[in-house]
Design an enzyme around this catalytic site. Structure first.
Site, PDB file in Angstrom:
ATOM      1  N   SER A 100       0.819  -1.214   0.000  1.00  0.00           N
ATOM      2  CA  SER A 100       0.000   0.000   0.000  1.00  0.00           C
ATOM      3  C   SER A 100       0.852   1.263   0.000  1.00  0.00           C
ATOM      4  O   SER A 100       0.588   2.192  -0.780  1.00  0.00           O
ATOM      5  CB  SER A 100      -0.946  -0.008   1.205  1.00  0.00           C
ATOM      6  OG  SER A 100      -0.228  -0.164   2.417  1.00  0.00           O
ATOM      7  N   LYS A 130       6.612   4.794  18.020  1.00  0.00           N
ATOM      8  CA  LYS A 130       5.214   5.219  18.152  1.00  0.00           C
ATOM      9  C   LYS A 130       4.262   4.074  17.875  1.00  0.00           C
ATOM     10  O   LYS A 130       3.114   4.081  18.340  1.00  0.00           O
ATOM     11  CB  LYS A 130       4.925   6.418  17.241  1.00  0.00           C
ATOM     12  CG  LYS A 130       4.967   6.129  15.750  1.00  0.00           C
ATOM     13  CD  LYS A 130       3.615   5.742  15.189  1.00  0.00           C
ATOM     14  CE  LYS A 130       3.605   5.375  13.742  1.00  0.00           C
ATOM     15  NZ  LYS A 130       4.633   4.559  13.163  1.00  0.00           N
ATOM     16  N   SER A 187      -5.080   2.222  10.726  1.00  0.00           N
ATOM     17  CA  SER A 187      -3.818   1.779  11.317  1.00  0.00           C
ATOM     18  C   SER A 187      -3.841   0.291  11.669  1.00  0.00           C
ATOM     19  O   SER A 187      -4.685  -0.162  12.442  1.00  0.00           O
ATOM     20  CB  SER A 187      -3.535   2.598  12.585  1.00  0.00           C
ATOM     21  OG  SER A 187      -2.523   2.011  13.354  1.00  0.00           O
ATOM     22  N   ARG A 188      -2.898  -0.455  11.122  1.00  0.00           N
ATOM     23  CA  ARG A 188      -2.800  -1.879  11.456  1.00  0.00           C
ATOM     24  C   ARG A 188      -2.478  -2.065  12.935  1.00  0.00           C
ATOM     25  O   ARG A 188      -2.957  -3.007  13.576  1.00  0.00           O
ATOM     26  CB  ARG A 188      -1.714  -2.541  10.618  1.00  0.00           C
ATOM     27  CG  ARG A 188      -1.924  -2.437   9.121  1.00  0.00           C
ATOM     28  CD  ARG A 188      -0.692  -2.921   8.384  1.00  0.00           C
ATOM     29  NE  ARG A 188      -0.680  -2.433   7.005  1.00  0.00           N
ATOM     30  CZ  ARG A 188       0.351  -2.556   6.192  1.00  0.00           C
ATOM     31  NH1 ARG A 188       1.455  -3.144   6.618  1.00  0.00           N
ATOM     32  NH2 ARG A 188       0.294  -2.097   4.960  1.00  0.00           N
ATOM     33  N   ASP A 193       3.061  11.474  13.916  1.00  0.00           N
ATOM     34  CA  ASP A 193       2.912  10.081  13.504  1.00  0.00           C
ATOM     35  C   ASP A 193       2.120   9.289  14.541  1.00  0.00           C
ATOM     36  O   ASP A 193       1.311   8.413  14.199  1.00  0.00           O
ATOM     37  CB  ASP A 193       4.300   9.465  13.297  1.00  0.00           C
ATOM     38  CG  ASP A 193       4.292   8.312  12.314  1.00  0.00           C
ATOM     39  OD1 ASP A 193       3.206   7.927  11.842  1.00  0.00           O
ATOM     40  OD2 ASP A 193       5.380   7.789  12.007  1.00  0.00           O
ATOM     41  N   VAL A 247       1.730  -6.716   7.771  1.00  0.00           N
ATOM     42  CA  VAL A 247       2.671  -6.599   8.879  1.00  0.00           C
ATOM     43  C   VAL A 247       2.150  -5.629   9.942  1.00  0.00           C
ATOM     44  O   VAL A 247       1.628  -4.566   9.626  1.00  0.00           O
ATOM     45  CB  VAL A 247       4.049  -6.127   8.366  1.00  0.00           C
ATOM     46  CG1 VAL A 247       4.998  -5.856   9.525  1.00  0.00           C
ATOM     47  CG2 VAL A 247       4.636  -7.170   7.422  1.00  0.00           C
TER      48      VAL A 247
END
EC number: 1.1.1.94
Length: 341
Positions: free
Chosen positions: A11, A192, A255-256, A245, A280
């Protein structure tokens, strides 16, 4: 017009390719999956990663890494942190002229505790690289790909090179800032993810906005404390590479890391969450590395330790939160600005 290779057709690699193509550069995108490469070349989409984003027809894709590098002066390395070392080794065997390498991954290698630019410098001979930079900041590929306004940072010790990358990428929707603090940019981007995982977990546990705000605020303090101990400029943690971030990663369902933490907070097992994600989750590796780094450096990171206990020691999230709430009382500003203490 620059001749640019983008290594990694996920992505983020695809979104960076789109920005470069919008700016008129010749972009060759490398991916390992023939199916994805064929779709990019024929349909000008990458639906597995960015289902709602048509791509400029000028973007070409290949599964041949040598072809991707041929005649390219700038290489964007956009692969998961775990792939930085093996891919860098491949690049070293194929590069024939020095190139500028810009990586856009966020992580720390758990076994060596090395930052990603350090790994690249180890694996790619100095004669084959002009400079190494890191592209990092509050960016979701899904938003970049549909040209929503985004800001990001290019960090490089050589600001002339950083300036070139800034010029390559900047347009009406994509604003790039310069930073010479590579150490701070990389630690901000990697660490983060730990706090974002924990933020997702607080949401999954149903703890509400108060708890999440506290977690993010105290979280940026502890990751800055470690980063500064390891050589970062404290100012980097108050900018796009730090708090910026963190905000985007800890508050968005794109957000994964947030999604993984949320699932764990709702009672799912780590191995099941990672298996179901299909992509991941960098915060898991970062938590393992930071936990060890903090012990070595003598830096207190209570949130990271609590998350480590949940992920790797099988501890209850509720119990770890109780432990955090009952830690010794202190002045809020203690160790916020005086990082050396």
């Amino acid at each position: 017009m620059a001749n640019v290779a983008v290594i990694g057709a996920g992505s983020w690699g695809t979104a960076i390719s789109l920005v470069l193509a919008d700016n008129g550069h010749d972009v060759l995108l490398y991916g390992r999956e023939q199916e994805h490469v064929d779709e990019i070349n024929s349909s000008h989409t990458n639906s597995f990663y960015l289902k709602d984003a048509p791509l400029p027809e000028s973007i070409r894709a290949t599964t041949n890494l040598k072809e991707a590098l041929d005649g390219r002066s700038i290489v964007f390395l956009v692969v998961p942190s775990s792939a930085i070392r093996p891919v860098s080794k491949e690049l070293n065997t194929l590069l024939t002229e020095p190139v500028t390498i810009v990586h856009a991954a966020k992580g720390i290698e758990p076994k060596t505790h090395e930052r990603l630019s350090e790994i690249i410098a180890e694996e790619i001979e100095p004669a084959k690289r002009r400079a190494i930079g890191v592209l990092t900041g509050p960016t979701h590929a899904e938003e970049v790909a549909v040209r929503k306004p985004t800001t990001i940072t290019i960090a490089c010790a050589d600001l002339d090179v950083a300036d070139e990358v800034q010029e390559l990428l900047t347009n009406d929707q994509f604003r790039v800032y310069l930073n010479s603090d590579v150490v701070g940019a990389e630690y901000g981007g990697a660490l983060k993810n730990i706090i974002a995982l924990a933020a997702g977990m607080t949401d999954g546990l149903g703890y509400g906005d108060n708890a999440k705000a506290a977690l993010m605020t105290r979280g940026i303090v502890e990751i800055a404390r470690l980063g500064v101990k390891l050589g970062a400029n404290p100012a980097s943690f108050s900018g796009l590479t730090g708090i910026g971030d963190l905000i985007v990663t800890a508050t968005s369902q794109h957000s994964r890391n947030w999604r993984a933490g949320n699932a764990i907070g709702r009672g799912e097992k780590l191995e099941d969450v990672l298996g179901n994600m299909g992509m991941v989750v960098e915060g898991v590796r970062a938590c393992e590395a930071a936990h060890s780094l903090a012990k070595e450096a003598g830096v207190e990171m209570p949130i990271t330790e609590a998350l480590y206990n949940v992920l790797f020691e099988g501890k209850s999230p509720h119990d770890e939160v109780k432990k955090l709430m009952r830690r010794p009382q202190k002045h809020e500003m203690e160790q916020v600005f005086h990082f050396e203490e």
